[in-house]
Design a protein around this motif. Structure first.
Motif, PDB file in Angstrom:
ATOM      1  N   ALA A 128       0.804  -1.225   0.000  1.00  0.00           N
ATOM      2  CA  ALA A 128       0.000   0.000   0.000  1.00  0.00           C
ATOM      3  C   ALA A 128       0.833   1.269   0.000  1.00  0.00           C
ATOM      4  O   ALA A 128       0.402   2.293  -0.526  1.00  0.00           O
ATOM      5  N   VAL A 129       2.022   1.207   0.614  1.00  0.00           N
ATOM      6  CA  VAL A 129       2.833   2.418   0.772  1.00  0.00           C
ATOM      7  C   VAL A 129       4.302   2.111   0.492  1.00  0.00           C
ATOM      8  O   VAL A 129       4.721   0.961   0.506  1.00  0.00           O
ATOM      9  N   ASP A 130       5.062   3.163   0.245  1.00  0.00           N
ATOM     10  CA  ASP A 130       6.518   3.065   0.211  1.00  0.00           C
ATOM     11  C   ASP A 130       7.053   3.561   1.548  1.00  0.00           C
ATOM     12  O   ASP A 130       6.428   4.407   2.203  1.00  0.00           O
ATOM     13  N   PHE A 131       8.215   3.048   1.921  1.00  0.00           N
ATOM     14  CA  PHE A 131       8.840   3.453   3.176  1.00  0.00           C
ATOM     15  C   PHE A 131      10.193   4.101   2.915  1.00  0.00           C
ATOM     16  O   PHE A 131      11.052   3.524   2.233  1.00  0.00           O
ATOM     17  N   VAL A 132      10.382   5.274   3.475  1.00  0.00           N
ATOM     18  CA  VAL A 132      11.693   5.908   3.532  1.00  0.00           C
ATOM     19  C   VAL A 132      12.279   5.506   4.878  1.00  0.00           C
ATOM     20  O   VAL A 132      11.851   5.990   5.929  1.00  0.00           O
ATOM     21  N   ASP A 133      13.222   4.592   4.869  1.00  0.00           N
ATOM     22  CA  ASP A 133      13.711   3.989   6.113  1.00  0.00           C
ATOM     23  C   ASP A 133      14.731   4.903   6.795  1.00  0.00           C
ATOM     24  O   ASP A 133      15.725   5.310   6.196  1.00  0.00           O
ATOM     25  N   TYR A 134      14.459   5.206   8.068  1.00  0.00           N
ATOM     26  CA  TYR A 134      15.225   6.231   8.782  1.00  0.00           C
ATOM     27  C   TYR A 134      15.684   5.808  10.178  1.00  0.00           C
ATOM     28  O   TYR A 134      16.351   6.592  10.869  1.00  0.00           O
ATOM     29  N   PHE A 135      15.380   4.590  10.598  1.00  0.00           N
ATOM     30  CA  PHE A 135      15.579   4.198  11.992  1.00  0.00           C
ATOM     31  C   PHE A 135      15.706   2.688  12.009  1.00  0.00           C
ATOM     32  O   PHE A 135      15.046   1.997  11.225  1.00  0.00           O
ATOM     33  N   ASN A 136      16.556   2.150  12.851  1.00  0.00           N
ATOM     34  CA  ASN A 136      16.707   0.701  12.938  1.00  0.00           C
ATOM     35  C   ASN A 136      16.514   0.276  14.388  1.00  0.00           C
ATOM     36  O   ASN A 136      17.201   0.775  15.275  1.00  0.00           O
ATOM     37  N   ALA A 137      15.567  -0.620  14.624  1.00  0.00           N
ATOM     38  CA  ALA A 137      15.256  -0.975  16.010  1.00  0.00           C
ATOM     39  C   ALA A 137      14.873  -2.436  16.154  1.00  0.00           C
ATOM     40  O   ALA A 137      14.276  -3.034  15.259  1.00  0.00           O
ATOM     41  N   GLY A 138      15.240  -2.988  17.273  1.00  0.00           N
ATOM     42  CA  GLY A 138      14.859  -4.337  17.646  1.00  0.00           C
ATOM     43  C   GLY A 138      14.784  -4.411  19.159  1.00  0.00           C
ATOM     44  O   GLY A 138      14.820  -3.391  19.852  1.00  0.00           O
ATOM     45  N   GLY A 139      14.670  -5.610  19.698  1.00  0.00           N
ATOM     46  CA  GLY A 139      14.626  -5.780  21.140  1.00  0.00           C
ATOM     47  C   GLY A 139      16.021  -5.742  21.740  1.00  0.00           C
ATOM     48  O   GLY A 139      16.976  -6.264  21.159  1.00  0.00           O
ATOM     49  N   ALA A 140      16.144  -5.107  22.895  1.00  0.00           N
ATOM     50  CA  ALA A 140      17.428  -5.026  23.593  1.00  0.00           C
ATOM     51  C   ALA A 140      17.261  -5.517  25.030  1.00  0.00           C
ATOM     52  O   ALA A 140      16.212  -5.314  25.650  1.00  0.00           O
ATOM     53  N   ILE A 141      18.292  -6.147  25.544  1.00  0.00           N
ATOM     54  CA  ILE A 141      18.266  -6.647  26.921  1.00  0.00           C
ATOM     55  C   ILE A 141      18.523  -5.490  27.884  1.00  0.00           C
ATOM     56  O   ILE A 141      19.458  -4.710  27.696  1.00  0.00           O
ATOM     57  N   MET A 142      17.679  -5.394  28.902  1.00  0.00           N
ATOM     58  CA  MET A 142      17.858  -4.414  29.976  1.00  0.00           C
ATOM     59  C   MET A 142      18.161  -5.149  31.273  1.00  0.00           C
ATOM     60  O   MET A 142      17.529  -6.164  31.591  1.00  0.00           O
ATOM     61  N   VAL A 143      19.123  -4.620  32.018  1.00  0.00           N
ATOM     62  CA  VAL A 143      19.502  -5.191  33.312  1.00  0.00           C
ATOM     63  C   VAL A 143      19.656  -4.050  34.313  1.00  0.00           C
ATOM     64  O   VAL A 143      19.664  -2.877  33.941  1.00  0.00           O
ATOM     65  N   ALA A 144      19.788  -4.403  35.575  1.00  0.00           N
ATOM     66  CA  ALA A 144      20.030  -3.393  36.600  1.00  0.00           C
ATOM     67  C   ALA A 144      21.380  -2.723  36.363  1.00  0.00           C
ATOM     68  O   ALA A 144      22.305  -3.334  35.803  1.00  0.00           O
ATOM     69  N   LYS A 145      21.499  -1.466  36.750  1.00  0.00           N
ATOM     70  CA  LYS A 145      22.743  -0.728  36.566  1.00  0.00           C
ATOM     71  C   LYS A 145      23.898  -1.470  37.231  1.00  0.00           C
ATOM     72  O   LYS A 145      23.780  -1.972  38.355  1.00  0.00           O
ATOM     73  N   GLY A 146      24.994  -1.542  36.507  1.00  0.00           N
ATOM     74  CA  GLY A 146      26.139  -2.304  36.998  1.00  0.00           C
ATOM     75  C   GLY A 146      26.162  -3.724  36.499  1.00  0.00           C
ATOM     76  O   GLY A 146      27.162  -4.423  36.652  1.00  0.00           O
ATOM     77  N   ASN A 147      25.014  -4.161  35.911  1.00  0.00           N
ATOM     78  CA  ASN A 147      24.915  -5.510  35.347  1.00  0.00           C
ATOM     79  C   ASN A 147      25.481  -6.562  36.297  1.00  0.00           C
ATOM     80  O   ASN A 147      26.454  -7.261  35.974  1.00  0.00           O
ATOM     81  N   PRO A 148      24.888  -6.707  37.489  1.00  0.00           N
ATOM     82  CA  PRO A 148      25.451  -7.592  38.511  1.00  0.00           C
ATOM     83  C   PRO A 148      25.575  -9.056  38.090  1.00  0.00           C
ATOM     84  O   PRO A 148      26.429  -9.780  38.624  1.00  0.00           O
ATOM     85  N   GLU A 149      24.748  -9.500  37.144  1.00  0.00           N
ATOM     86  CA  GLU A 149      24.812 -10.898  36.700  1.00  0.00           C
ATOM     87  C   GLU A 149      25.794 -11.092  35.540  1.00  0.00           C
ATOM     88  O   GLU A 149      25.999 -12.208  35.078  1.00  0.00           O
TER      89      GLU A 149
END
Length: 288
Positions: A128-149
């Motif tokens: 239905a449409v054309d896309f002008v691609d301007y951004f790249n995104a996916g899922g990212a892992i978030m952890v507590a600050k300092g990444n204790p694990e």
């Protein structure tokens, strides 16, 4: 990620022009292209005469589109980029808030010129449409600050307690990884990303997966989390333009590339903590 439209695009295509096989991905026009024209010169006459670029979005997906606190004024990555693109084209940008599932039909009906709302560039939509691609995104892992694990990749989540939002593409990422784990994760499902982060705060879980731009926003605003650099199931988000409006599409693409080249694009993304989602070069219809 905002991947699914409720409106059936097949029905939209049946009533409109230009809904055949999707085009292959191409590089966007640049100021040095064979046309020799600037982005402003590529603007179709009808749009130029109107004096405005009508941009539709769907509020409620920070940091991409949201209201300024206590107002009905739209802000966010998409709003700021749309205003900057309009300026490059010699146009005043008028931002319209619409339902997410009405964005593409609205383009088809001529109610607005472009749509920007964290729209994934998908083959079904390109009917239905054309896309002008301007951004790249996916899922990212978030952890507590300092990444204790000491988590570095999805594989490091095996055997750990993880929280993922119900019904999200990130839940699917976690489930696929869990299938590969010798020692299975213990997956808790939250109603949304903020609720999931509360379980990390309390120590009930050690990590979550959140859309990358949203993850960086939470990390920046709270100072309580780290976002790991790798993105999973990453793909382009695009500015949607009706397939019949190739001239406007090319003008938008060239204007955006000019913003990338002069650094303004980077400043806008940095303002909202989404620098990791930047693209170096604008492309057209390069999604899955």
């Amino acid at each position: 990620m905002r991947k699914h439209l409720v409106i059936a695009l097949a029905a939209v295509c049946a009533l409109s022009v230009g809904c055949g096989r999707s085009t292959s991905g191409t590089a966007a026009p640049t100021p040095s292209s064979s046309t020799g024209k600037s982005a402003k010169e590529l603007v179709p006459e009808a749009v130029r005469k109107s004096g405005e670029l009508r941009m539709a979005t769907s509020e409620g997906y920070p940091p991409m589109e949201m209201y300024k606190p206590g107002t009905q004024e739209m802000t966010g990555v998409d709003a700021d980029l749309a205003v900057a693109i309009g300026a490059k084209l010699g146009l005043r940008t008028r931002i319209v808030n619409a339902s997410f599932d009405g964005l593409i039909p609205g383009l088809q009906g001529g109610r607005w010129d472009i749509a920007m709302a964290a729209l994934s560039d998908l083959e079904q939509r390109r009917k239905a449409v054309d896309f002008v691609d301007y951004f790249n995104a996916g899922g990212a892992i978030m952890v507590a600050k300092g990444n204790p694990e000491g988590i570095k990749t999805l594989a490091d989540l095996c055997g750990k307690k993880v929280v993922l939002a119900k019904g999200s593409s990130n839940l699917e990422i976690g489930k696929r990884q869990n299938d590969k784990c010798a020692e299975k994760m213990e997956i808790m499902q939250s109603e949304d990303a903020p609720t999931g982060l509360l379980s990390i705060d309390s120590g009930r879980t050690v990590a979550t997966i959140v859309d990358s731009p949203v993850a960086h926003m939470y990390a920046k605003e709270t100072g309580k989390y780290e976002v790991l650099p790798e993105q999973y199931d990453a793909g382009p988000w695009g500015i949607a333009v009706d397939k019949r409006q190739t001239g406007l599409r090319d003008a938008i693409a060239m204007a955006l590339q000019e913003l990338i080249d002069n650094g303004e694009y980077g400043k806008i993304l940095a303002k909202y903590g989404t620098t990791p989602n930047a693209v170096a070069k604008v492309t057209i219809n390069t999604g899955a």
